[in-house]
Scaffold this active site. Structure first.
Site, PDB file in Angstrom:
ATOM      1  CE1 TYR A 246     -16.932  -2.792  -4.185  1.00 30.20           C
ATOM      2  CE2 TYR A 246     -14.585  -2.567  -3.727  1.00 30.20           C
ATOM      3  CZ  TYR A 246     -15.902  -2.255  -3.447  1.00 30.20           C
ATOM      4  OH  TYR A 246     -16.189  -1.417  -2.407  1.00 30.20           O
TER       5      TYR A 246
ATOM      6  CE  LYS B  65      10.589  16.440  -7.014  1.00 24.19           C
ATOM      7  NZ  LYS B  65      10.379  16.711  -8.413  1.00 24.19           N
TER       8      LYS B  65
HETATM    9  C1  LIG Z   1      14.599  19.087 -10.205  1.00 24.78           C
HETATM   10  C2  LIG Z   1      14.978  17.866  -9.457  1.00 24.78           C
HETATM   11  N1  LIG Z   1      16.219  17.746  -8.971  1.00 24.78           N
HETATM   12  C3  LIG Z   1      16.628  16.652  -8.295  1.00 24.78           C
HETATM   13  C4  LIG Z   1      15.763  15.595  -8.062  1.00 24.78           C
HETATM   14  C5  LIG Z   1      16.260  14.390  -7.332  1.00 24.78           C
HETATM   15  O1  LIG Z   1      16.243  13.257  -8.130  1.00 24.78           O
HETATM   16  P1  LIG Z   1      16.506  11.818  -7.498  1.00 24.78           P
HETATM   17  O2  LIG Z   1      15.407  11.561  -6.540  1.00 24.78           O
HETATM   18  O3  LIG Z   1      16.482  10.907  -8.659  1.00 24.78           O
HETATM   19  O4  LIG Z   1      17.842  11.881  -6.831  1.00 24.78           O
HETATM   20  C6  LIG Z   1      14.450  15.677  -8.558  1.00 24.78           C
HETATM   21  C7  LIG Z   1      13.528  14.563  -8.360  1.00 24.78           C
HETATM   22  O5  LIG Z   1      12.581  14.338  -9.027  1.00 24.78           O
HETATM   23  C8  LIG Z   1      14.053  16.842  -9.274  1.00 24.78           C
HETATM   24  O6  LIG Z   1      12.818  16.969  -9.790  1.00 24.78           O
END
Ligand SMILES: Cc1ncc(COP(=O)(O)O)c(C=O)c1O
Length: 356
Positions: A253, A30
């Site tokens: 700034y 993702k």
């Molecule tokens: C639903 C879900 N599964 C798995 C993962 C993987 O987690 P990690 O990056 O800690 O291995 C994530 C990451 O945010 C997630 O949101």
């Protein structure tokens, strides 16, 4: 241009090979594959042997299908209403609540469905086994059936060492037992993120681990060995010019930096607009093998207190093998995924180093 995010493909693949549980790993891709780049990462994970992917975006899921062909499993972790594309591209979908079931029970027919359990993380998913009971009763009353292919949850506390993860884990394992007791036997059971997998190995009766950050080469929690997590990425930027300041002069700034004594400042072509977190700028960068303090961060620029060893042709490194993303996580800059997710994919240049 605001710096360059460089990835060594061979190292990325090596890390995916050494961290995955062979044949039983779902790669979480993702958010543009944690900003390593969706297409790059999916291809590299496929080379490393991974055939299963999870994402929150239907657009990304469709791209993965187009890249990987019919044999990959692609799981949508967000509830979708895009049933047309889910069907057309054979995407597995998530069942997050009884309300979603009530609204979409007709559309869900024939799709591969993964039941989500909310658990302590509680972002989405069934709250308890009675909610699944309600769904099963309704199916029975209508003489209907759905294909419950998977069962999953997400652990929000797997990097915590104060006992809460143990509760989270116990709740989940009880839910899995209760689901089976209701006669549902999903072929895929996947719960564990990187931290949970490193702590516990794969749980009994689970088909897969669902890994993100460890595959990308950052440690899911502090007390682990660097060599088990190869960071394949480097973030660097060029020097634009030098400023010679005399004692008392200010820069940036609101006089972000005030010279205590005469000094030399390098102005670097990267800033928070490119995704450098403000708290990251509270620490050092590396130039020519030496560490120098960052003294001001602006939208497109960064000011670094340097000495005469630094010349205009040198690159300034914010992340590399010595400046590990997970080191700054431990220092409180932000989660690994926060530092990666902040990177501005549009303003940063990208370079993949290929093994020749
Ligand atoms: C639903 C879900 N599964 C798995 C993962 C993987 O987690 P990690 O990056 O800690 O291995 C994530 C990451 O945010 C997630 O949101």
């Amino acid at each position: 241009m605001g710096g360059t995010f460089q990835i060594d493909e061979a190292q990325f693949i090596k890390q995916a090979e050494q961290f995955q549980l062979a044949g039983r790993t779902i790669a979480v891709v993702k958010n543009n594959a944690y900003n390593y780049g969706l297409e790059f990462a999916v291809k590299a994970f496929a080379i490393s042997g991974i055939r299963e992917f999870a994402t929150t975006s239907v657009d990304d899921a469709v791209k993965i299908r187009q890249m990987c062909g019919p044999n990959a499993d692609i799981i949508l972790m967000n509830p979708t209403t895009d049933f047309k594309r889910a069907r057309m591209f054979n995407l597995d979908v998530t069942l997050p609540s009884p309300g979603y079931y009530d609204t979409y029970k007709e559309e869900l027919k024939g799709l591969n469905i993964h039941i989500e359990y909310a658990g302590l993380f509680n972002r989405s998913g069934l709250s308890d086994i009675d909610e699944l009971g309600y769904i099963l009763d309704d199916l029975k009353a209508r003489n209907a059936s759905l294909n419950f292919r998977g069962l999953w949850t997400h652990f929000g506390y797997s990097d915590a060492f104060d006992g809460i993860y143990e509760t989270e884990r116990a709740n989940w394992l009880e839910f899995v037992r209760d689901v089976k007791a209701l006669g549902v036997e999903p072929e895929m059971i996947h719960a564990q993120n990187s931290a949970s997998y490193v702590r516990d190995g794969i749980f009994d009766g689970h088909s897969h681990v669902r890994l993100g950050i460890g595959l990308y080469g950052s440690k899911p929690y502090a007390d682990l060995d660097d060599k088990d997590f190869i960071q394949s990425s480097v973030l660097s930027a060029p020097i634009i010019q030098f400023r010679e300041l005399t004692a008392g002069m200010t820069l940036g700034y609101g006089a972000a930096f005030k010279a205590d004594s005469d000094c030399r400042i390098a102005i670097v072509d990267i800033g928070y607009g490119d995704g450098v977190l403000r708290r990251r700028a509270g620490y050092e960068c590396e130039i020519g093998g030496k560490f120098y303090p960052i003294v001001a961060l602006m939208m497109s620029h960064m000011a670094v207190l340097v000495d005469d060893n630094v010349t205009a042709d040198m690159n300034v490194y914010l992340y590399n093998k010595k400046l590990r993303i997970d080191k700054y996580t431990q220092l409180g800059v932000g989660a690994n995924s926060e530092q990666l997710g902040a990177l501005n994919y549009q303003s940063l240049g990208r370079e993949i180093i290929y093994d020749v």
